[in-house]
Design a protein around this motif. Structure first.
Motif: not given
Length: 103
Positions: A17-30, A32-37, A46-52
């Motif tokens: 469950r913690a792993r799935e939540e971690h993946i979901a957080r990274i996906e949401r951040a990705l 957001l980063a795409a929107y910001i770019v 570079p934020y997109i590259n790092r998050l991917e």
């Protein structure tokens, strides 16, 4: 009154469950980063590259996915299996048993 047998409910382990939540957080951040770019420019790319990279690493760490891949690879038919010693036929090592009457 007795309830009918239901399918067992599989509750993910806390680690899963913690792993799935971690993946979901990274996906949401990705997202957001795409929107910001798109909104503020390529300087934030570079934020997109790092998050991917982080997302790929988090997904690759899944033991259940690795186990599924191993079983799927094992279930694939063997195209050119070497003949088994003494049998005279070229059958895969894990061929299903023969069915029906034998002559």
């Amino acid at each position: 009154m007795k309830r009918p047998a239901a399918h067992p409910v599989i509750i993910p382990a806390p680690r899963d469950r913690a792993r799935e939540e971690h993946i979901a957080r990274i996906e949401r951040a990705l997202v957001l980063a795409a929107y910001i770019v798109l909104r503020h420019g390529d300087v934030y790319a570079p934020y997109i590259n790092r998050l991917e990279k982080e997302l790929a690493a988090a997904r690759a760490d899944d033991p259940a996915a690795r186990a599924r891949r191993i079983l799927e690879d094992h279930a694939k038919p063997i195209a050119a299996a070497p003949p088994q010693r003494g049998s005279g036929t070229a059958r895969p090592a894990l061929a299903p048993p023969r069915q029906g009457p034998r002559a």
